[in-house]
Design a protein around this motif. Structure first.
Motif, mmCIF file in Angstrom:
data_model
loop_
_atom_site.group_PDB
_atom_site.id
_atom_site.type_symbol
_atom_site.label_atom_id
_atom_site.label_comp_id
_atom_site.label_asym_id
_atom_site.label_seq_id
_atom_site.Cartn_x
_atom_site.Cartn_y
_atom_site.Cartn_z
ATOM 1 N N ARG A 147 0.837 -1.210 0.000
ATOM 2 C CA ARG A 147 0.000 0.000 0.000
ATOM 3 C C ARG A 147 0.869 1.256 0.000
ATOM 4 O O ARG A 147 0.539 2.253 -0.642
ATOM 5 C CB ARG A 147 -0.934 -0.011 1.226
ATOM 6 C CG ARG A 147 -2.051 -1.021 1.120
ATOM 7 C CD ARG A 147 -3.166 -0.712 2.126
ATOM 8 N NE ARG A 147 -2.701 -0.765 3.512
ATOM 9 C CZ ARG A 147 -2.678 -1.862 4.261
ATOM 10 N NH1 ARG A 147 -3.103 -3.012 3.753
ATOM 11 N NH2 ARG A 147 -2.244 -1.823 5.507
ATOM 12 N N ALA A 148 1.973 1.220 0.721
ATOM 13 C CA ALA A 148 2.840 2.396 0.847
ATOM 14 C C ALA A 148 3.502 2.764 -0.491
ATOM 15 O O ALA A 148 3.621 3.938 -0.833
ATOM 16 C CB ALA A 148 3.904 2.159 1.912
ATOM 17 N N VAL A 149 3.922 1.746 -1.244
ATOM 18 C CA VAL A 149 4.640 2.036 -2.499
ATOM 19 C C VAL A 149 3.717 2.049 -3.710
ATOM 20 O O VAL A 149 4.132 2.438 -4.806
ATOM 21 C CB VAL A 149 5.783 1.017 -2.731
ATOM 22 C CG1 VAL A 149 6.811 1.114 -1.603
ATOM 23 C CG2 VAL A 149 5.248 -0.408 -2.861
ATOM 24 N N GLY A 150 2.452 1.598 -3.523
ATOM 25 C CA GLY A 150 1.489 1.668 -4.612
ATOM 26 C C GLY A 150 1.597 0.558 -5.627
ATOM 27 O O GLY A 150 1.253 0.754 -6.801
ATOM 28 N N TYR A 151 2.086 -0.600 -5.210
ATOM 29 C CA TYR A 151 2.187 -1.750 -6.112
ATOM 30 C C TYR A 151 1.459 -2.938 -5.509
ATOM 31 O O TYR A 151 1.205 -2.990 -4.290
ATOM 32 C CB TYR A 151 3.651 -2.117 -6.363
ATOM 33 C CG TYR A 151 4.325 -1.213 -7.376
ATOM 34 C CD1 TYR A 151 4.403 -1.561 -8.717
ATOM 35 C CD2 TYR A 151 4.880 0.004 -6.976
ATOM 36 C CE1 TYR A 151 5.025 -0.732 -9.645
ATOM 37 C CE2 TYR A 151 5.508 0.837 -7.894
ATOM 38 C CZ TYR A 151 5.578 0.461 -9.234
ATOM 39 O OH TYR A 151 6.173 1.284 -10.144
ATOM 40 N N ALA A 152 1.113 -3.923 -6.348
ATOM 41 C CA ALA A 152 0.397 -5.112 -5.888
ATOM 42 C C ALA A 152 1.255 -5.899 -4.904
ATOM 43 O O ALA A 152 2.487 -5.887 -4.977
ATOM 44 C CB ALA A 152 0.023 -5.994 -7.082
ATOM 45 N N VAL A 153 0.558 -6.605 -3.983
ATOM 46 C CA VAL A 153 1.249 -7.382 -2.964
ATOM 47 C C VAL A 153 2.162 -8.421 -3.595
ATOM 48 O O VAL A 153 3.305 -8.606 -3.151
ATOM 49 C CB VAL A 153 0.228 -8.078 -2.036
ATOM 50 C CG1 VAL A 153 0.932 -9.031 -1.064
ATOM 51 C CG2 VAL A 153 -0.591 -7.055 -1.252
ATOM 52 N N GLU A 154 1.676 -9.114 -4.627
ATOM 53 C CA GLU A 154 2.478 -10.153 -5.279
ATOM 54 C C GLU A 154 3.739 -9.561 -5.913
ATOM 55 O O GLU A 154 4.790 -10.184 -5.919
ATOM 56 C CB GLU A 154 1.643 -10.887 -6.333
ATOM 57 C CG GLU A 154 0.526 -11.730 -5.760
ATOM 58 C CD GLU A 154 1.044 -12.757 -4.763
ATOM 59 O OE1 GLU A 154 2.079 -13.400 -5.060
ATOM 60 O OE2 GLU A 154 0.427 -12.907 -3.692
ATOM 61 N N THR A 155 3.597 -8.341 -6.462
ATOM 62 C CA THR A 155 4.754 -7.674 -7.058
ATOM 63 C C THR A 155 5.803 -7.369 -5.996
ATOM 64 O O THR A 155 7.003 -7.610 -6.183
ATOM 65 C CB THR A 155 4.343 -6.365 -7.753
ATOM 66 O OG1 THR A 155 3.404 -6.655 -8.792
ATOM 67 C CG2 THR A 155 5.539 -5.641 -8.357
ATOM 68 N N VAL A 156 5.343 -6.854 -4.870
ATOM 69 C CA VAL A 156 6.263 -6.519 -3.773
ATOM 70 C C VAL A 156 6.926 -7.779 -3.229
ATOM 71 O O VAL A 156 8.131 -7.788 -2.934
ATOM 72 C CB VAL A 156 5.518 -5.768 -2.660
ATOM 73 C CG1 VAL A 156 6.427 -5.572 -1.439
ATOM 74 C CG2 VAL A 156 5.017 -4.428 -3.168
#
Length: 329
Positions: A312-321
């Protein structure tokens, strides 16, 4: 696979319109005196036969990049000039010697051709039983016979221009004298200098480059500012109309020299360089934002935040992170 710079630049300069533009700039300050249709392409291979130490003839073969014969009516008479271009992607520190040799070989070749012509004509007359007196022709004197070049013969002038396609300043010698350590004025007075006629974008004011009428204008401008993002943007905007319709061969030169990452279809006849640069910079921004997000995700993970909060903090999907963090997650 990208084409070699020397191949691309040679193919580009061979174009009669570009070739004429080079000499209209260098000789006439941009005035359109030489027309493309007045240029005749010549074989750029020259063969000289200097004598070796033992008196034997030693073949030496030199290749000009591009050479054309200019033929036009001047003051009611046909005038001829030989123009040659040497393309350099790198600085050549013996350019004065190289070009001097090319011009000298050209003149030596002309003398030999004149001698061949005279010998052929004299042989023809002998075989037909004619005499010079009967034909009212001049009999060559001893000097003319020895040299093969008659008093009335004239050489065609040969002019060679070097185009440096690099973005840096040319720091090589620009004359034979620049390549020597000779301070004695009496010695220098006995020597003939040879000057390199150079076109180098980094050493040209924008106003000078604007004197080119062909796509060489865009090529020179782009190369000059290829390592200066701010000024390149300024130049693209100021000349947007022309940079939106750059002929493909010119785009080939720009890309092979600057490695800017300009993408286009090889079948395209014209290339929108402005759009290509915008796409490159958009991609650079996206890559920069992605790298920053990955770095931030790594820092947050080290601080103990769970993957969902980091996403949520970086604005990317959980799977991507999770993919960024790998086994750490």
């Amino acid at each position: 696979m990208p084409l070699k710079a020397d191949t691309v630049t040679k193919d580009y300069v061979k174009d009669a319109g570009v070739f004429a533009d080079i000499f209209n700039y260098y000789i006439y300050g941009g005035r359109q005196v030489i027309l493309p249709e007045q240029l005749i392409e010549r074989d750029s291979t020259k063969i000289a036969l200097p004598y070796g130490a033992d008196g034997a003839a030693v073949p030496v073969q030199k290749f000009r990049d591009v050479q054309k014969l200019y033929a036009a009516m001047t003051d009611g008479k046909m005038a001829y000039v030989l123009y040659g271009v040497e393309n350099q992607a790198e600085i050549h520190y013996a350019m004065a010697v190289k070009n001097n040799l090319y011009d000298a070989l050209e003149y030596a070749g002309q003398v030999e051709e004149a001698a061949k012509s005279h010998r052929k004509e004299m042989k023809r007359k002998r075989e037909q039983g004619e005499t010079f007196a009967e034909e009212g022709m001049k009999i060559p004197n001893a000097g003319e016979f020895l040299s093969g070049f008659w008093a009335g013969d004239r050489l065609l002038p040969s002019i060679t221009v070097t185009i440096f396609f690099g973005s840096e300043e040319w720091d090589g010698p620009l004359s034979l004298f620049d390549m020597m350590y000779v301070s004695d004025p009496d010695v220098l007075a006995c020597m003939d200098n040879y000057h390199v006629r150079l076109i180098a974008p980094a050493q040209m004011a924008d106003g000078e480059i604007m004197k080119f009428q062909s796509s060489l204008r865009e090529v020179m401008l782009f190369i000059k500012y290829s390592k200066d993002r701010e000024n390149l943007s300024r130049i693209l905007k100021a000349n947007e109309k022309r940079f939106r319709e750059v002929e493909r061969r010119a785009a080939d030169v720009i890309e092979s020299i600057t490695n800017s990452g300009i993408k286009y279809d090889e079948k395209d006849e014209v290339v929108n360089v402005c759009q290509a640069i915008q796409e490159i910079r958009k991609e650079e921004r996206q890559i920069g934002e992605l790298n920053k997000a990955r770095e931030t995700a790594g820092n947050l993970y080290e601080m103990g935040l769970d993957t969902e909060k980091i996403a949520r903090a970086v604005g990317y999907a959980v799977e991507t992170v999770k993919g960024w963090l790998g086994s750490e997650s």
